[in-house]
Design an enzyme around this catalytic site. Structure first.
Site, PDB file in Angstrom:
ATOM      1  N   GLY A 204       0.838  -1.188   0.000  1.00  0.00           N
ATOM      2  CA  GLY A 204       0.000   0.000   0.000  1.00  0.00           C
ATOM      3  C   GLY A 204       0.866   1.227   0.000  1.00  0.00           C
ATOM      4  O   GLY A 204       2.069   1.149  -0.261  1.00  0.00           O
TER       5      GLY A 204
ATOM      6  N   ASP B 140      -9.039   3.427  12.732  1.00  0.00           N
ATOM      7  CA  ASP B 140      -9.241   2.802  11.421  1.00  0.00           C
ATOM      8  C   ASP B 140      -9.750   1.379  11.559  1.00  0.00           C
ATOM      9  O   ASP B 140      -9.237   0.448  10.943  1.00  0.00           O
ATOM     10  CB  ASP B 140      -7.949   2.850  10.612  1.00  0.00           C
ATOM     11  CG  ASP B 140      -8.226   2.793   9.111  1.00  0.00           C
ATOM     12  OD1 ASP B 140      -9.390   3.014   8.708  1.00  0.00           O
ATOM     13  OD2 ASP B 140      -7.285   2.527   8.345  1.00  0.00           O
TER      14      ASP B 140
ATOM     15  N   VAL C 122       4.401  -5.293   2.958  1.00  0.00           N
ATOM     16  CA  VAL C 122       4.440  -6.223   4.083  1.00  0.00           C
ATOM     17  C   VAL C 122       4.974  -7.557   3.571  1.00  0.00           C
ATOM     18  O   VAL C 122       4.518  -8.056   2.541  1.00  0.00           O
ATOM     19  CB  VAL C 122       3.050  -6.446   4.689  1.00  0.00           C
ATOM     20  CG1 VAL C 122       3.148  -7.357   5.906  1.00  0.00           C
ATOM     21  CG2 VAL C 122       2.446  -5.127   5.095  1.00  0.00           C
TER      22      VAL C 122
ATOM     23  N   TYR D 174       2.078   2.989   2.223  1.00  0.00           N
ATOM     24  CA  TYR D 174       3.158   3.070   3.200  1.00  0.00           C
ATOM     25  C   TYR D 174       4.377   2.297   2.756  1.00  0.00           C
ATOM     26  O   TYR D 174       5.509   2.678   3.012  1.00  0.00           O
ATOM     27  CB  TYR D 174       2.653   2.488   4.530  1.00  0.00           C
ATOM     28  CG  TYR D 174       3.645   2.580   5.656  1.00  0.00           C
ATOM     29  CD1 TYR D 174       3.555   3.606   6.587  1.00  0.00           C
ATOM     30  CD2 TYR D 174       4.669   1.649   5.780  1.00  0.00           C
ATOM     31  CE1 TYR D 174       4.462   3.701   7.611  1.00  0.00           C
ATOM     32  CE2 TYR D 174       5.581   1.745   6.814  1.00  0.00           C
ATOM     33  CZ  TYR D 174       5.476   2.761   7.727  1.00  0.00           C
ATOM     34  OH  TYR D 174       6.372   2.853   8.743  1.00  0.00           O
TER      35      TYR D 174
END
Ligand SMILES: *[C@@H]1O[C@H](CO)[C@@H](O)[C@H](O)[C@H]1NC(C)=O
Ligand SMILES: *[C@@H]1O[C@H](CO)[C@@H](O)[C@H](O)[C@H]1NC(C)=O
Length: 829
Positions: free
Chosen positions: A516, A631, A521, A518
């Site tokens: 994403g 969130d 992962v 950021y």
């Protein structure tokens, strides 16, 4: 009433409160005694009714304490014989509390209902009490990473329902006990799948009697001991074996050729022993991924011809074997091959990588051989090391393969004590804005997350198995290099970049499990086999050093079974990474959308709702300081292997109390569809904004619809369709068809009512999370479920979820290979 009555009333009142307490008096007394000897017990351990007052970590069934689960909470003190009074106890998990020390009480053998004993990575010492052999229900025995001494009590052989035996990383000695007509022994453990006995001081031969074809063993880990003698022929009869580690012992003789019968073996480590005779021909091991034969005295001359035919191989290590002749070019064509280390041999001629080499290749290390020529790419995607070969001895050769790659570290067979390398030189990036963007959850499967942003990672469930790795002191945050001090961490550990690189196979695409705005992962596998999830910030998303420090300090303080835990971080080579437990079943979103194939019936949905609510209630009401998640949504609720919900992704979290009390004014962040309209309009953030999002999540659980789907907002849709006078509130059309069919949906009306109060327009009208938890518990009871029956219902849940593999409750284990991943409870076969 007059003052004179008080002396009479007081004792009366006290007595009434004792009588009224629901918890069994003996259990309460035992907990009180433990509380007395322990430091740092949870702050809500007050009052006289642990069961009704939901003492943190305590689970009851009716009035009896059935589970104590206090992993990673910094407990200190001894485990006294008081524990033995909890006669209905099924689960005792005190893992990762380094302050727990001393011997285990003999009386632990009184806990006849105990199914799980998990004391991983504490500081217990002394012998393992032989009374452990009289725990008839025991399924998981994990005592790894302590300082236990003495021998394995032969009585362990009585544990006929044992699934998981982990004694690794202690100071245990003596022989591996086998039965002798009088005493039992490990050979009697016919239902045990895991023998994790590595990193101790066991000595003597591996008894031939230890193994038989009746066993169901999948992991045999005996590495790092002082075992001598031959590998017994009987090992070749344990057809179920998947991982065999015999490395780092003093074993000798010829390796039995019948190991070639072990068709399921994926990892075979024979390195660092004194084996002689021919190399075994292991052509039939179709599943073999890792082969390590290094540092033995095998009687071989040329490169074994069967190895290049072993199609599954990923890693081949044959260091120091005196191999001569050429390296077969076919080896490099193995489709999954990543790492080949052949150091310290006499391999000669041309190193020919060929044209069709594996696109997975990362390293070919032939340091210290007799290679005279190289035919293959240079400066490509993989490293070639030919240092100390004739080809590099000639003057003027300055090819890259004549130098060690810049990241030269730990490609070799790891040393006996795998002490991780700390980040030795941490450079803090120049502070700039904290650029957390509105987040998309992480386990949104790879490729599906086109929308912007992401917060933090998610992890995965590893019970209490955080291992010795976590306790390496946080020594090297080099405060002389910056004004930012060493983070104050509870239980989280500092990883070096090199380590993480290794655990993720150089951050390979195959380990990429989400991405994403950021960053990405990755899934990683520790040397122990434990899975981790690594959130790696990409350039441009780095936070200032201070923000990063604050974030990891915050995350490391959060410990709850329904919240994904932070295992560590890396702040090295200009990288910022957070390391989380790996939660194997991905996000609730994935499951609701049908991606995972797990069917969620009404009961499971209630259980997931309860877990998520408990996690969130913990963040709001028990975490110190309290945390607003900001969130909450289905991509941020992860499911472990028993479908326990875990709240993930605190990328946007705000500490409560660090700004003015009551509310926090801040830029509006969150995800459309879940966003609290009041917060959106006023920009006043309170924990009630999370309650709103949680209400939306409940509606998602009911309908399996996205909050906003084809322009329709789920909250509005439900409100409009709802008619309380009709069957199922007239919502049949909107409900997920998967729950409508075949289930009576007991408590559905109350569930809808609860969801609707959570999404009230005004925050003040929404309930606090602790009330939400209570209401879901009520609904579960209405539906005939026990909200605290963690172990029983969860194992059933899990088994159902794996119907395609009914005889193996950990059906996903082959994917998970986890050295120290303790199952919580499974039904004995
Ligand atoms: C290894 O064993 C297989 C049969 O299991 C046989 O076909 C093959 O020739 C053997 N290879 C060597 C090098 O001995
Ligand atoms: C490699 O070594 C073998 C055995 O030591 C020898 O017979 C052979 O001639 C050598 N090959 C080359 C190309 O040097």
């Amino acid at each position: 009433m007059g003052c004179s009555l008080l002396p009479f009333l007081l004792p009366l009142l006290i007595q009434i409160s004792v009588v009224a307490a629901f918890t069994n008096a003996g259990d309460y007394a035992a907990l009180l005694a433990l509380k007395d000897v322990w430091e740092n017990e949870p702050p809500n351990w007050v009052g006289s009714d642990p069961c009704s007052d939901s003492w943190e970590g305590i689970t009851c069934t009716d009035s009896r304490v059935t589970s104590i689960s206090l992993a990673s909470v910094n407990l200190e003190g001894e485990l006294t014989a008081d524990i033995a009074s909890l006669s209905e106890l099924q689960i005792l998990d005190l893992s990762n509390n380094k302050g727990l020390y001393g011997p285990l009480p003999q009386k632990i053998g009184n806990l006849k209902q105990l199914t799980n004993l998990q004391l991983i990575s504490c500081s217990f010492s002394g012998p393992i009490p032989d009374t452990i052999g009289s725990l008839p229900m025991l399924v998981t025995l994990s005592l790894n990473s302590n300082s236990f001494t003495g021998r394995i009590p032969p009585s362990i052989g009585n544990l006929s329902t044992l699934f998981w035996l982990d004694l690794a990383d202690n100071q245990l000695e003596g022989p591996l006990p086998v039965s002798d007509g009088t005493n039992p022994g490990l050979d009697k453990l016919l239902h045990t799948k895991h023998f994790h006995l590595g990193q101790n001081k066991f000595s003597g031969p591996i008894p031939d009697q230890l193994f038989s074809s009746n066993m169901v063993l999948i992991h045999l880990l005996l590495d790092g001991n002082q075992l001598t003698g031959n590998v017994p022929e009987s090992l070749g009869h344990v057809q179920s074996l998947e991982v065999v580690r015999l490395d780092r012992n003093s074993l000798n003789g010829t390796v039995p050729s019948n190991l070639n019968n072990l068709a399921s073996v994926r990892e075979l480590y024979l390195s660092n022993n004194e084996f002689t005779g021919p190399l075994p021909n292991l052509t039939s091991l179709d599943a073999l991924l890792t082969l390590d034969l290094s540092n033995n005295s095998f009687d071989v001359s040329t490169f074994p011809s069967w190895i290049p035919q072993s199609q599954a191989l990923v890693t081949v290590r044959m260091e120091g074997l005196k191999l001569e002749g050429p390296v077969p070019v076919m080896l490099f064509a193995l489709p999954n091959l990543q790492t080949v280390t052949l150091k310290r041999n006499k391999l000669n001629g041309t190193l020919d990588v060929g044209n069709s080499f594996s696109n997975q290749l990362e390293l070919i290390d032939l340091e210290d051989n007799s290679i005279t020529d190289y035919n293959g790419p240079t400066g490509g995607n993989f490293d070639v090391i030919l240092v100390n070969n004739p080809i590099c001895g000639e003057t003027g050769i300055s090819e890259s393969y004549c130098k060690f790659p810049t990241s030269d570290a730990p490609y070799s067979t790891p040393p006996v004590n795998c002490i991780p390398i700390p980040c030795s030189d941490i450079r803090l990036p120049a502070p700039h804005a904290n650029v957390h963007s509105p987040s998309q959850g992480f386990y949104s499967s790879k490729g599906s997350s086109k929308s912007p942003g992401i917060g933090i990672i998610i992890g995965a469930a590893v019970g209490g198995s955080l291992l010795l790795l976590l306790v390496i002191p946080f020594a090297k945050w080099n405060s002389t290099k910056s004004s930012v001090g060493v983070p104050q961490l509870k239980g989280a550990r500092n990883f070096s970049f090199e380590e993480l690189k290794k655990y993720t196979k150089n951050f390979s695409d195959s380990n990429d499990i989400g991405s994403g705005g950021y960053g990405k992962v990755y899934r990683g596998i520790l040397q122990t086999g434990e899975l981790i999830a690594i959130k790696r910030a990409q350039q441009g998303s780095l936070q200032g050093g201070l923000e990063f420090k604050t974030e990891i300090e915050l995350l490391s303080r959060v410990h709850h079974r329904n919240v994904v835990s932070l295992l560590g971080f890396c702040f090295d080579r200009g990288e910022q990474m957070l390391i989380y437990e790996f939660v194997p079943n991905g996000s609730l979103k994935d499951t609701l959308s049908g991606k995972t194939g797990i069917v969620l019936d009404w009961g499971r949905r209630l259980k997931i709702a309860l877990g998520a609510a408990r996690g969130l209630a913990y963040l709001h009401e028990l975490a110190n300081p309290p945390i607003i998640h900001r969130d909450i949504k289905s991509t941020n609720i992860l499911l472990d292997e028993r479908l326990n919900a875990k709240v993930a992704d605190f990328g946007l979290s705000k500490l409560l109390g660090d700004v003015e009390k009551g509310h926090v004014t801040t830029q509006v962040k969150g995800t459309m569809g879940y966003l609290d309209p009041e917060y959106y309009m006023t920009q006043q953030l309170t924990e009630k904004s999370d309650v709103y999002s949680f209400g939306v999540l409940l509606l998602e659980l009911l309908t399996a619809r996205n909050p906003i789907e084809r322009g329709k907002y789920i909250v509005r849709e439900v409100k409009m369709a709802m008619d309380k006078t009709k069957n199922l509130y007239n919502l049949t059309e909107i409900l997920d068809p998967a729950i409508v069919s075949g289930s009576t949906l007991k408590g559905l009306d109350k569930f809808v009512d609860l969801a609707m109060t959570c999404v009230e327009e005004s925050g003040a009208a929404r309930p606090p999370m602790s009330e939400v938890v209570k209401e879901i518990e009520n609904i579960m009871q209405l539906a005939g479920m026990n909200p605290n029956a963690e172990s029983a219902s969860s194992s059933a849940t899990y088994e159902d979820a794996n119907k395609e593999n009914p005889d193996h409750p950990y059906g996903k284990e082959s994917f998970q290979y986890s050295g120290t991943f303790p199952p919580s409870k499974i039904e004995p076969h």
